[in-house]
Write a protein that holds these residues in place. Structure first.
Motif, mmCIF file in Angstrom:
data_model
loop_
_atom_site.group_PDB
_atom_site.id
_atom_site.type_symbol
_atom_site.label_atom_id
_atom_site.label_comp_id
_atom_site.label_asym_id
_atom_site.label_seq_id
_atom_site.Cartn_x
_atom_site.Cartn_y
_atom_site.Cartn_z
ATOM 1 N N ASP A 71 -5.387 14.735 -2.634
ATOM 2 C CA ASP A 71 -4.564 14.278 -3.725
ATOM 3 C C ASP A 71 -5.212 13.276 -4.558
ATOM 4 O O ASP A 71 -5.060 13.129 -5.618
ATOM 5 C CB ASP A 71 -3.217 13.889 -3.132
ATOM 6 N N GLU A 215 14.431 10.046 -7.248
ATOM 7 C CA GLU A 215 13.842 11.715 -7.731
ATOM 8 C C GLU A 215 14.215 12.831 -6.720
ATOM 9 O O GLU A 215 14.486 13.853 -6.868
ATOM 10 C CB GLU A 215 12.266 11.376 -7.893
ATOM 11 N N ARG A 219 16.507 16.026 -7.419
ATOM 12 C CA ARG A 219 15.814 17.618 -7.254
ATOM 13 C C ARG A 219 16.783 18.437 -6.406
ATOM 14 O O ARG A 219 16.756 19.537 -6.480
ATOM 15 C CB ARG A 219 14.312 17.309 -6.893
ATOM 16 N N PRO A 225 12.928 18.554 -11.678
ATOM 17 C CA PRO A 225 12.079 17.500 -11.727
ATOM 18 C C PRO A 225 12.333 16.567 -12.804
ATOM 19 O O PRO A 225 12.386 17.096 -14.139
ATOM 20 C CB PRO A 225 10.708 17.994 -11.946
ATOM 21 N N GLY A 227 10.890 13.471 -12.853
ATOM 22 C CA GLY A 227 9.821 12.412 -12.593
ATOM 23 C C GLY A 227 9.044 12.629 -11.419
ATOM 24 O O GLY A 227 8.943 13.561 -10.997
ATOM 25 N N ARG A 228 7.963 11.641 -11.162
ATOM 26 C CA ARG A 228 7.125 11.642 -10.170
ATOM 27 C C ARG A 228 7.769 10.988 -8.820
ATOM 28 O O ARG A 228 8.554 10.497 -9.061
ATOM 29 C CB ARG A 228 5.872 11.018 -10.274
ATOM 30 N N PHE A 229 7.516 11.606 -7.768
ATOM 31 C CA PHE A 229 7.713 10.754 -6.469
ATOM 32 C C PHE A 229 7.001 9.494 -6.375
ATOM 33 O O PHE A 229 5.631 9.676 -6.718
ATOM 34 C CB PHE A 229 7.366 11.868 -5.244
ATOM 35 N N VAL A 230 7.519 8.569 -6.096
ATOM 36 C CA VAL A 230 7.003 7.284 -6.001
ATOM 37 C C VAL A 230 7.437 6.509 -4.568
ATOM 38 O O VAL A 230 8.465 6.819 -4.259
ATOM 39 C CB VAL A 230 7.139 6.341 -7.182
#
Length: 280
Positions: A71, A215, A219, A225, A227-230
């Motif tokens: 990643d 997030e 989902r 979605p 946004g991003r997974f943080v």
């Protein structure tokens, strides 16, 4: 021989907790060999070279990974420079890096570490059973290695249990990773191999598998979605496993979970504590 394994590091919270605590833990437990799974240590996805080096400086002997190993794009390059960073052994031929290595422990023993990845509910890569079997044939217990640790990064507990029984008596321990939830099935199998389905994660458990809750919830609720997974940034729980290995046979004498800090119930391996009595 004492082997300390720490489960998946998730983001800043998990990696900082491990980097800060590992020197003291290694001394407290008199650990001869330490393995850390670092595949989620860089922002929750992958590992950077600096984080890998920081883990070595803190006392890790080997860092294993899993399905998120690539990643961070830089890993494809720097993994070739570091033989103490492993990726799953059953990735296709030609994949950068290595999936197993023989390493020297603090007590002078030779420890084979094998990193494998499951296929059930995961990417359809090469067969982990045959890949691990080949490695054990090349460097068997007491035929090249004094102890053998397998990190099996897999989703399905059935696949983890099956591989553990497949290697029972041929490895010191098989430790499951990937699901981030510590299981309570630590045991020594009939042939002498220590097993646990999942060592758990080193990260903030006020989360969804180490990620900030918002997030993932969105989902699940909307399938959209936003946004991003943080990674969650609260106090981390350090999760792992202690394995006591018989020096004569290379098989396990004891296995116990470790949970330190954060929200989960706390536990340490009684047989490694400074005031432990013989036989405990």
């Amino acid at each position: 021989m004492r082997i300390l394994f720490l489960g998946d590091l998730v983001g800043r919270s998990g990696r900082n907790a491990v980097i800060e605590a590992l020197p003291q833990l290694r001394t407290r437990y008199a650990a001869d060999f330490v393995v850390v799974n670092g595949e989620n240590s860089a922002g929750g996805f992958g590992i950077s070279e600096q984080i890998f080096l920081d883990l070595l400086d803190a006392g890790a002997d080997v860092v294993t990974t899993g399905n998120h190993v690539w990643d961070q794009g830089e890993t494809l390059v720097f993994i070739e420079r570091h033989d103490r960073l492993l990726r799953p052994i059953n990735f296709p031929q030609g994949t950068p890096g290595r999936g197993a290595g023989l390493y020297k422990a603090a007590n002078g023993a030779d420890v084979l570490v094998v990193n494998a990845q499951g296929r059930v509910f995961m990417a359809d890569i090469d067969d982990p059973f045959r890949a691990v079997d080949r490695e054990l044939d090349l460097c068997g217990l007491k035929r090249g290695a004094d102890a053998i640790l397998i990190d099996f990064h897999a989703e399905a507990t059935s696949e983890k249990e099956a591989l553990a029984h497949f290697v029972d008596g041929r490895a010191s321990c098989l430790i499951g990773t990937h699901t981030h939830v510590p299981t309570a099935d630590e045991q020594i199998l009939n042939g002498g191999t220590a097993y646990i389905s999942d060592a758990g994660m080193c990260g903030d458990f006020d989360s969804v598998l180490g990620m900030d809750k918002e997030e993932p919830l969105q989902r699940f609720l909307t399938k959209i979605p936003t946004g991003r997974f943080v990674p969650a940034l609260g106090e981390a729980t350090i999760c792992g496993v202690a394995v006591e290995v018989d020096d004569d046979t290379g098989l396990a004498r004891a296995i116990a979970p470790i949970r330190l800090g954060g929200r989960l119930s706390q536990t340490e391996p009684a047989f490694w504590l400074p005031d432990a009595q013989p036989g405990t």
